[in-house]
Design a protein around this motif. Structure first.
Motif, PDB file in Angstrom:
ATOM      1  N   TYR A 308       0.802  -1.226  -0.111  1.00  0.00           N
ATOM      2  CA  TYR A 308       0.089   0.020  -0.319  1.00  0.00           C
ATOM      3  C   TYR A 308       0.894   1.313   0.029  1.00  0.00           C
ATOM      4  O   TYR A 308       0.344   2.292  -0.736  1.00  0.00           O
ATOM      5  CB  TYR A 308      -0.862  -0.108   1.136  1.00  0.00           C
ATOM      6  CG  TYR A 308      -2.115  -0.945   1.157  1.00  0.00           C
ATOM      7  CD1 TYR A 308      -3.121  -0.668   0.041  1.00  0.00           C
ATOM      8  CD2 TYR A 308      -2.223  -2.114   1.928  1.00  0.00           C
ATOM      9  CE1 TYR A 308      -3.949  -1.568  -0.190  1.00  0.00           C
ATOM     10  CE2 TYR A 308      -3.326  -2.886   1.754  1.00  0.00           C
ATOM     11  CZ  TYR A 308      -4.112  -2.779   0.513  1.00  0.00           C
ATOM     12  OH  TYR A 308      -5.409  -3.618   0.562  1.00  0.00           O
ATOM     13  N   PHE A 309       1.906   1.169   0.688  1.00  0.00           N
ATOM     14  CA  PHE A 309       2.736   2.429   0.570  1.00  0.00           C
ATOM     15  C   PHE A 309       3.357   2.540  -0.889  1.00  0.00           C
ATOM     16  O   PHE A 309       3.522   3.715  -1.233  1.00  0.00           O
ATOM     17  CB  PHE A 309       4.154   2.449   1.562  1.00  0.00           C
ATOM     18  CG  PHE A 309       3.843   3.067   2.832  1.00  0.00           C
ATOM     19  CD1 PHE A 309       3.917   4.228   2.978  1.00  0.00           C
ATOM     20  CD2 PHE A 309       3.413   2.419   4.140  1.00  0.00           C
ATOM     21  CE1 PHE A 309       3.776   5.091   4.013  1.00  0.00           C
ATOM     22  CE2 PHE A 309       3.107   2.972   5.184  1.00  0.00           C
ATOM     23  CZ  PHE A 309       3.551   4.364   5.155  1.00  0.00           C
ATOM     24  N   ALA A 310       3.499   1.602  -1.409  1.00  0.00           N
ATOM     25  CA  ALA A 310       4.028   1.677  -2.971  1.00  0.00           C
ATOM     26  C   ALA A 310       3.022   2.044  -3.797  1.00  0.00           C
ATOM     27  O   ALA A 310       3.291   2.591  -4.876  1.00  0.00           O
ATOM     28  CB  ALA A 310       4.590   0.097  -3.479  1.00  0.00           C
ATOM     29  N   PRO A 314       2.493  10.065  -3.162  1.00  0.00           N
ATOM     30  CA  PRO A 314       2.189  11.388  -3.787  1.00  0.00           C
ATOM     31  C   PRO A 314       2.679  11.919  -5.107  1.00  0.00           C
ATOM     32  O   PRO A 314       3.622  11.041  -5.383  1.00  0.00           O
ATOM     33  CB  PRO A 314       2.879  12.208  -2.398  1.00  0.00           C
ATOM     34  CG  PRO A 314       2.684  11.455  -1.423  1.00  0.00           C
ATOM     35  CD  PRO A 314       2.865  10.020  -1.869  1.00  0.00           C
ATOM     36  N   ARG A 315       1.927  12.504  -5.801  1.00  0.00           N
ATOM     37  CA  ARG A 315       2.258  12.922  -7.117  1.00  0.00           C
ATOM     38  C   ARG A 315       3.563  13.542  -7.262  1.00  0.00           C
ATOM     39  O   ARG A 315       4.129  13.420  -8.492  1.00  0.00           O
ATOM     40  CB  ARG A 315       1.135  13.630  -7.921  1.00  0.00           C
ATOM     41  CG  ARG A 315      -0.048  12.936  -8.041  1.00  0.00           C
ATOM     42  CD  ARG A 315      -1.188  13.830  -8.569  1.00  0.00           C
ATOM     43  NE  ARG A 315      -2.706  13.194  -8.994  1.00  0.00           N
ATOM     44  CZ  ARG A 315      -3.385  13.680  -9.315  1.00  0.00           C
ATOM     45  NH1 ARG A 315      -3.351  15.107  -9.776  1.00  0.00           N
ATOM     46  NH2 ARG A 315      -4.858  13.083  -9.438  1.00  0.00           N
ATOM     47  N   THR A 316       4.007  14.399  -6.293  1.00  0.00           N
ATOM     48  CA  THR A 316       5.057  15.159  -6.266  1.00  0.00           C
ATOM     49  C   THR A 316       6.361  14.589  -6.069  1.00  0.00           C
ATOM     50  O   THR A 316       7.456  15.005  -5.777  1.00  0.00           O
ATOM     51  CB  THR A 316       5.082  16.523  -5.490  1.00  0.00           C
ATOM     52  OG1 THR A 316       4.512  16.139  -4.197  1.00  0.00           O
ATOM     53  CG2 THR A 316       3.721  17.393  -6.259  1.00  0.00           C
ATOM     54  N   ILE A 317       6.289  13.146  -5.579  1.00  0.00           N
ATOM     55  CA  ILE A 317       7.605  12.468  -5.234  1.00  0.00           C
ATOM     56  C   ILE A 317       7.721  11.059  -5.883  1.00  0.00           C
ATOM     57  O   ILE A 317       6.600  10.422  -6.229  1.00  0.00           O
ATOM     58  CB  ILE A 317       7.454  12.398  -3.486  1.00  0.00           C
ATOM     59  CG1 ILE A 317       8.890  11.790  -3.190  1.00  0.00           C
ATOM     60  CG2 ILE A 317       6.302  11.459  -3.216  1.00  0.00           C
ATOM     61  CD1 ILE A 317       8.842  11.738  -1.727  1.00  0.00           C
ATOM     62  N   ALA A 321      11.809   7.410  -3.560  1.00  0.00           N
ATOM     63  CA  ALA A 321      12.006   8.231  -2.513  1.00  0.00           C
ATOM     64  C   ALA A 321      10.845   8.454  -1.383  1.00  0.00           C
ATOM     65  O   ALA A 321      11.510   8.487  -0.301  1.00  0.00           O
ATOM     66  CB  ALA A 321      12.133   9.562  -3.031  1.00  0.00           C
ATOM     67  N   TRP A 322       9.694   7.986  -1.647  1.00  0.00           N
ATOM     68  CA  TRP A 322       8.534   8.088  -0.781  1.00  0.00           C
ATOM     69  C   TRP A 322       8.859   6.728   0.098  1.00  0.00           C
ATOM     70  O   TRP A 322       8.776   6.895   1.483  1.00  0.00           O
ATOM     71  CB  TRP A 322       7.301   7.832  -1.673  1.00  0.00           C
ATOM     72  CG  TRP A 322       6.186   7.643  -0.615  1.00  0.00           C
ATOM     73  CD1 TRP A 322       5.328   6.425  -0.880  1.00  0.00           C
ATOM     74  CD2 TRP A 322       5.510   8.506   0.123  1.00  0.00           C
ATOM     75  NE1 TRP A 322       4.443   6.458   0.100  1.00  0.00           N
ATOM     76  CE2 TRP A 322       4.465   8.035   0.757  1.00  0.00           C
ATOM     77  CE3 TRP A 322       5.630   9.798   0.477  1.00  0.00           C
ATOM     78  CZ2 TRP A 322       3.681   8.489   1.672  1.00  0.00           C
ATOM     79  CZ3 TRP A 322       4.875  10.269   1.443  1.00  0.00           C
ATOM     80  CH2 TRP A 322       3.856   9.547   2.009  1.00  0.00           C
ATOM     81  N   LEU A 323       9.380   5.731  -0.426  1.00  0.00           N
ATOM     82  CA  LEU A 323       9.382   4.626   0.244  1.00  0.00           C
ATOM     83  C   LEU A 323      10.641   4.724   1.382  1.00  0.00           C
ATOM     84  O   LEU A 323      10.359   4.440   2.573  1.00  0.00           O
ATOM     85  CB  LEU A 323       9.660   3.122  -0.687  1.00  0.00           C
ATOM     86  CG  LEU A 323       8.489   2.767  -1.266  1.00  0.00           C
ATOM     87  CD1 LEU A 323       8.900   1.661  -2.163  1.00  0.00           C
ATOM     88  CD2 LEU A 323       7.246   2.573  -0.407  1.00  0.00           C
TER      89      LEU A 323
END
Length: 667
Positions: A308-310, A314-317, A321-323
């Motif tokens: 779910y985190f994958a 967000p659209r801007t990252i 990097a988010w993970l």
């Protein structure tokens, strides 16, 4: 063997694999369960539910038992007849079941005519005309039109193997048209995905830990406080003897400074310890993440968080990097969910709604710039630090004034009292600070617990409302039957066949690659992706078509066709594994195997610990059409093209037995 023609490929062979993405078990649904001490009427109702759900074997068992136990009505006799004949040929009907039917029909012969007796009479007339070999298509059609739509549709659905010639043409055309109309009815495209969602488990939040200061801690703090106050009192008394006015001023300074310093110091210490605890939790979580995935329930929860985190990025990252940014947060949340639900012995999928909510909440807070809001709120404000410093300075000035005045009168006793006050005062401050911080921490955790419960309850309510119109198992069975008819119609259209060109037909329903599955208690597995096979036996040989069905989108993919003569069938077998897996294998004389795993892997024991995997497998096979398919293809493998003639002869003999069993209805 007939040339399959351009674009035709062989069916999934030994490399065919299935994989479970997720499964759900609706244990709260009991439409297929007979309660202890049930009456014959209740057993009949469960049997009727099984018949409508495609579990013909269970339907025969329950309806037959209900009739034997005394529930003999025109309605029960009609459905008993449907259950005995549905999905199989007369050669597959054992003698004892015909005897039961004869007994039941004998008991209701002569009863007042109703829709059920008329329906039974239509079936008996149809079978009698098949036995005599002079099927009156117009007469059968006329009798069918006299029935209600529901009774007519039930007869055509369950007795399709007994329809031949003109009757077959008309009935199949009607069935195909009805299937095309009903494939997407009842908002299937919007609702079917909900069937594969498990019943969500109720929301929980990590409970606040109650203060656990031992009684010895309270006694020590009180004792040292009393000693400290006594020592300070002695110093104050000596200072009073020196100058009462300066003593009053020093005492006021000491009290005023303590009033500002103590609350600010407690708040400063609380915020600092809370921040350190959060950092420590993140470090520990990252270390566990680096150690690799855990096993069992923890592993399934961990994989859901990763998935779910994958997905919720967000659209801007960038995803990577988010993970990386949320790695520690992900592990902290994962540990909390595991702690809250591990002891409940539930399937991890039942808390998927909570994981989705937590992940979406992290994403939302990041987009609003509030991802680290909890840490920001714990940072010590400059005003608190200034208040503490000023209070400490004022208190220090008052204390120095007291000590100086007292030292002037009695230096030795004042120094002793001061040392005693300092030593026991440190112990008292530490004791009371620990106690106050525990209660302050508990109060904050209670607020956090209540807030989280309210937020999670709201998310839980939204999800349960969304699942409120989840389709039941009978709707799933009906939609799948429509898909099967749609495939049969497509295969006949491709091979340019009319219904009366099809001497016999059979089908198999199996899970396709990478699917979700769900079932109700005592019910068969339903899959989000199927592999459907239809076998059409014609005068020239077997026409076989298979497709991958996306059950949620109602679309066929990866069509595969193969044609072969009857004498090209070398062997037909079903491999029965110990864990309940069943694999169908048809081998042609050229050595080419057609292999399909009809049931998927055994279920997750956490989701349904009380059910035998082999029983679950058998119920699923009951709906997959394997029984009749084996009967037909095994006959072809043993007798070749002669099977057609022999089957017709055997059918006429069996029809005579069936007609004798239903003799009371011909009047």
């Amino acid at each position: 063997m007939t040339d399959p023609g351009p674009g035709t490929t062989n069916l999934a062979d030994r490399s065919a694999m299935v994989a479970v993405q997720g499964e759900a078990f609706h244990g709260d649904i009991t439409v297929y369960m007979i309660p202890p001490g049930a009456s014959p009427e209740q057993a009949f109702t469960v049997g009727l539910n099984c018949l409508r759900g495609g579990m013909v074997g269970k339907a025969r068992e329950h309806i037959t038992q209900a009739v034997v136990d005394g529930h003999v009505t025109s309605r029960s006799c009609f459905y008993l007849l449907l259950a005995l004949l549905s999905g199989r040929t007369l050669q597959q009907v054992p003698d004892h079941e015909l005897s039961c039917l004869a007994m039941a029909q004998g008991k209701i012969a002569g009863h007042a005519e109703d829709e059920w007796t008329r329906a039974v009479r239509v079936i008996n007339r149809l079978l009698e005309s098949l036995r005599a070999g002079d099927v009156d298509a117009s007469g059968v059609e006329e009798r069918l039109r006299e029935l209600s739509d529901d009774r007519r549709d039930e007869i055509l659905r369950h007795l399709e193997l007994f329809l031949h010639g003109p009757v077959q043409n008309a009935s199949w055309a009607r069935a195909f048209a009805q299937a095309n109309r009903d494939r997407c009815d009842s908002a299937r495209l919007d609702r079917v995905w909900k069937f594969f969602q498990p019943k969500p488990f109720e929301p929980r939040a990590r409970p606040a830990r109650s203060p656990d200061t031992p009684i010895s801690g309270w006694i020590l703090s009180a004792t040292t406080t009393a000693l400290s106050l006594t020592a300070i009192g002695h110093v104050s008394l000596q200072a009073w003897l020196y100058s009462w006015s300066s003593t009053v001023l020093a005492t006021l300074l000491l009290a005023a400074g303590a009033y500002g310093c103590v609350p600010a110091g407690v708040e400063w210490r609380y915020r600092s310890e809370r921040l350190r605890a959060m950092d420590r939790e993140l470090r520990t979580a990252r270390q566990r993440s680096a150690e690799g995935l855990p096993r069992g329930f923890s592993s399934r929860i961990d994989r859901q968080f990763i998935d779910y985190f994958a997905r919720y990025v967000p659209r801007t990252i960038e995803r990577e990097a988010w993970l990386a940014l949320t790695d520690g947060i992900r592990q902290v949340l994962r540990d909390e969910v595991i702690e809250l639900y591990r002891e409940s012995k539930i399937d991890a999928k039942r808390v998927s709604w909570l994981i989705r909510y937590l992940v979406s909440d992290v994403k939302d807070r990041w987009q609003r710039g509030l991802l680290h809001q909890d840490r920001d709120l714990l940072r010590v404000p400059a005003a608190t630090k200034a208040r503490f410093a000023l209070g400490a300075l004022v208190s220090g000035a008052g204390l120095v004034s007291l000590l100086w005045s007292g030292f002037t009168i009695s230096p030795f006793s004042v120094v002793g009292a001061a040392l005693l006050a300092a030593v026991v005062g440190v112990v008292a401050v530490r004791g009371w600070l620990r106690i106050v911080l525990e209660y302050k921490w508990y109060a904050a955790d209670r607020i956090r617990e209540k807030r989280q419960l309210n937020e999670r309850q709201a998310a839980f309510d939204r999800w349960t409302r969304k699942l409120k119109d989840k389709p039941d198992d009978r709707e799933m069975a009906s939609w799948l039957d429509c898909d099967r008819k749609a495939l049969t119609e497509e295969a006949m259209r491709h091979y340019k066949l009319q219904p009366d060109d099809v001497i016999a037909h059979a089908f198999i329903e199996a899970p396709a690659t990478s699917y979700k599955r769900a079932r109700v208690r005592n019910g068969p597995w339903r899959y989000s992706r199927y592999k459907l096979l239809v076998f059409l036996l014609t005068a020239d040989g077997v026409r076989q078509m298979s497709v991958d069905l996306d059950f949620q989108k109602v679309t066929f993919h990866n069509r595969r066709r193969i044609n072969y003569r009857y004498d090209a069938v070398a062997a037909v077998q079903v491999i029965d594994a110990d864990d309940g897996r069943r694999t169908f294998e048809l081998t042609l004389v050229n050595g080419h195997p057609i292999e399909v795993e009809v049931t998927g892997p055994p279920p997750n024991p956490e989701s349904e610990p009380e059910e035998d995997p082999r029983t679950v497998s058998q119920v699923t096979l009951d709906t997959a059409g394997l029984g009749n398919t084996l009967h037909v293809l095994e006959g072809v493998a043993a007798e070749g093209k002669e099977w057609i003639k022999h089957e017709r002869e055997r059918e006429r003999d069996r029809l005579t037995d069936l007609a004798n069993a239903a003799r009371g209805f011909y009047r």
